[in-house]
Design an enzyme around this catalytic site. Structure first.
Site, mmCIF file in Angstrom:
data_model
loop_
_atom_site.group_PDB
_atom_site.id
_atom_site.type_symbol
_atom_site.label_atom_id
_atom_site.label_comp_id
_atom_site.label_asym_id
_atom_site.label_seq_id
_atom_site.Cartn_x
_atom_site.Cartn_y
_atom_site.Cartn_z
ATOM 1 C CB THR A 220 -2.811 -7.142 0.084
ATOM 2 O OG1 THR A 220 -4.122 -7.165 -0.444
ATOM 3 C CG2 THR A 220 -2.110 -5.755 -0.454
ATOM 4 C CE LYS B 236 -6.856 -7.428 -8.634
ATOM 5 N NZ LYS B 236 -8.160 -7.241 -8.453
ATOM 6 C CG ASP C 182 -3.563 -15.874 -21.392
ATOM 7 O OD1 ASP C 182 -2.688 -16.636 -21.954
ATOM 8 O OD2 ASP C 182 -4.570 -16.133 -21.384
ATOM 9 C CG ASP D 31 -9.961 -4.976 -10.179
ATOM 10 O OD1 ASP D 31 -8.850 -5.279 -10.477
ATOM 11 O OD2 ASP D 31 -10.170 -5.068 -8.791
ATOM 12 C CE LYS E 33 -11.982 -2.318 -7.075
ATOM 13 N NZ LYS E 33 -12.197 -3.879 -7.096
ATOM 14 N NE ARG F 27 -15.462 -4.638 2.575
ATOM 15 C CZ ARG F 27 -14.737 -5.593 3.011
ATOM 16 N NH1 ARG F 27 -14.852 -6.672 3.730
ATOM 17 N NH2 ARG F 27 -13.466 -5.462 2.880
HETATM 18 O O1 C5P Z 1 -14.731 -2.991 1.010
HETATM 19 P P1 C5P Z 1 -13.207 -2.463 0.792
HETATM 20 O O2 C5P Z 1 -12.859 -0.939 0.766
HETATM 21 O O3 C5P Z 1 -12.244 -3.250 1.595
HETATM 22 O O4 C5P Z 1 -12.805 -2.720 -0.791
HETATM 23 C C1 C5P Z 1 -11.491 -2.560 -1.385
HETATM 24 C C2 C5P Z 1 -11.686 -3.027 -2.787
HETATM 25 O O5 C5P Z 1 -10.330 -2.859 -3.204
HETATM 26 C C3 C5P Z 1 -12.291 -4.300 -3.131
HETATM 27 O O6 C5P Z 1 -12.856 -4.211 -4.443
HETATM 28 C C4 C5P Z 1 -10.919 -5.142 -3.164
HETATM 29 O O7 C5P Z 1 -11.081 -6.463 -4.023
HETATM 30 C C5 C5P Z 1 -9.674 -4.346 -3.755
HETATM 31 N N1 C5P Z 1 -8.441 -4.582 -3.403
HETATM 32 C C6 C5P Z 1 -8.038 -4.795 -2.241
HETATM 33 N N2 C5P Z 1 -6.708 -4.814 -2.029
HETATM 34 C C7 C5P Z 1 -5.672 -4.986 -2.920
HETATM 35 C C8 C5P Z 1 -6.305 -5.393 -4.232
HETATM 36 C C9 C5P Z 1 -7.590 -4.703 -4.550
HETATM 37 O O8 C5P Z 1 -8.652 -4.536 -1.150
HETATM 38 N N3 C5P Z 1 -4.502 -5.358 -2.854
#
Ligand code: C5P
Length: 232
Positions: free
Chosen positions: A119, A61, A64, A59, A32, A211
């Site tokens: 979220t 998003k 517009d 990604d 992503k 992460r």
């Molecule tokens: O590091 P981590 O596993 O928390 O990363 C989750 C990824 O998913 C990040 O790129 C974050 O921006 C994305 N994301 C999220 N929650 C959402 C939408 C996207 O954690 N509701």
């Protein structure tokens, strides 16, 4: 495309991204690319990662007027990404425009996924800032239904909502779920999490994992662990 693990490459430069991707000498993960990396490096980063043999979820998003989103989606489609997204709040007409723009002359197109409510938005902020008074679960399902009616392929949602989205929109409607953590791992700033195995059980189609893989001592082993739990 079947169930898969998507690695969130939340890096700020091409250099960091390639140093990370260079570790994957075997299976090429689905990755992503978000706004930070795209705005830092431009479309060339997408072309280069694609050339290396990775599938890409871009990604960005989009949100517009329908005509602008349609034309922008045509540009993203030309980059040969596999999946991209927009905000369902842009309305059904915007989502229909997006699909039109995304469809290539040969009829193929990347998967198009909608973001319902972020979220980071909770009931209180939704009511106070957006003047939406309905319960947030109802709003999320309504937006998912709009996305389905507009012809989109699925939504981004919490793994905890994936079952309900499938009940409302059908099993074929894709759920792309972040908020995944290993049972013995750090939760970090995510609030509601699931393990890859639990996400599989509940029916997520794609998990987005950042992460737990990018910050792992051995990212390839962490990725393979996700695949073993979620895909195999
Ligand atoms: O590091 P981590 O596993 O928390 O990363 C989750 C990824 O998913 C990040 O790129 C974050 O921006 C994305 N994301 C999220 N929650 C959402 C939408 C996207 O954690 N509701």
């Amino acid at each position: 495309m079947g169930r898969d693990v998507i690695i969130a490459c939340d890096f700020s430069s091409a250099e960091q991204t390639f140093a990370f991707l260079d570790k994957f000498t075997g299976r090429k993960p689905f990755v992503k690319i978000g706004m930070e990396l795209f705005y830092a490096e431009g479309p060339q980063i997408v072309r280069e990662i694609k050339k290396r043999g990775h599938k890409i979820f871009l990604d960005l998003k989009l949100h517009d007027i329908p005509n602008t989103v349609k034309k922008s989606m045509a540009v993203l489609s030309g980059l040969d990404v596999d999946m991209t997204n927009l905000h369902a709040a842009g309305t059904k007409r915007m989502m229909e425009g997006a699909l039109e723009g995304l469809t290539r002359p040969d009829g193929t197109r990347p998967l198009l996924i909608a973001v319902t409510q972020l979220t980071s938005t909770d009931q209180e902020t939704m009511e106070a800032d957006l003047l939406i008074k309905e319960p947030i679960d109802k709003v999320v399902m309504h937006y998912a239904k709009n996305a389905k009616d507009a012809g989109l392929d699925g939504v981004v949602c919490s793994p905890l909502e994936a079952g309900k989205v499938h009940d409302t929109c059908g099993r074929g409607f894709l759920t792309v779920t972040p908020g995944v953590r290993f049972a013995d791992g750090d939760i970090g700033d995510q609030k509601r999490v699931m393990t890859p195995a639990e996400a599989k059980k509940i029916g997520s189609d794609y998990i987005v994992v950042g992460r737990p893989i990018t910050a792992a001592e051995d990212p390839v082993a962490a990725y393979e662990r996700c695949v073993a739990e979620f895909v195999d």
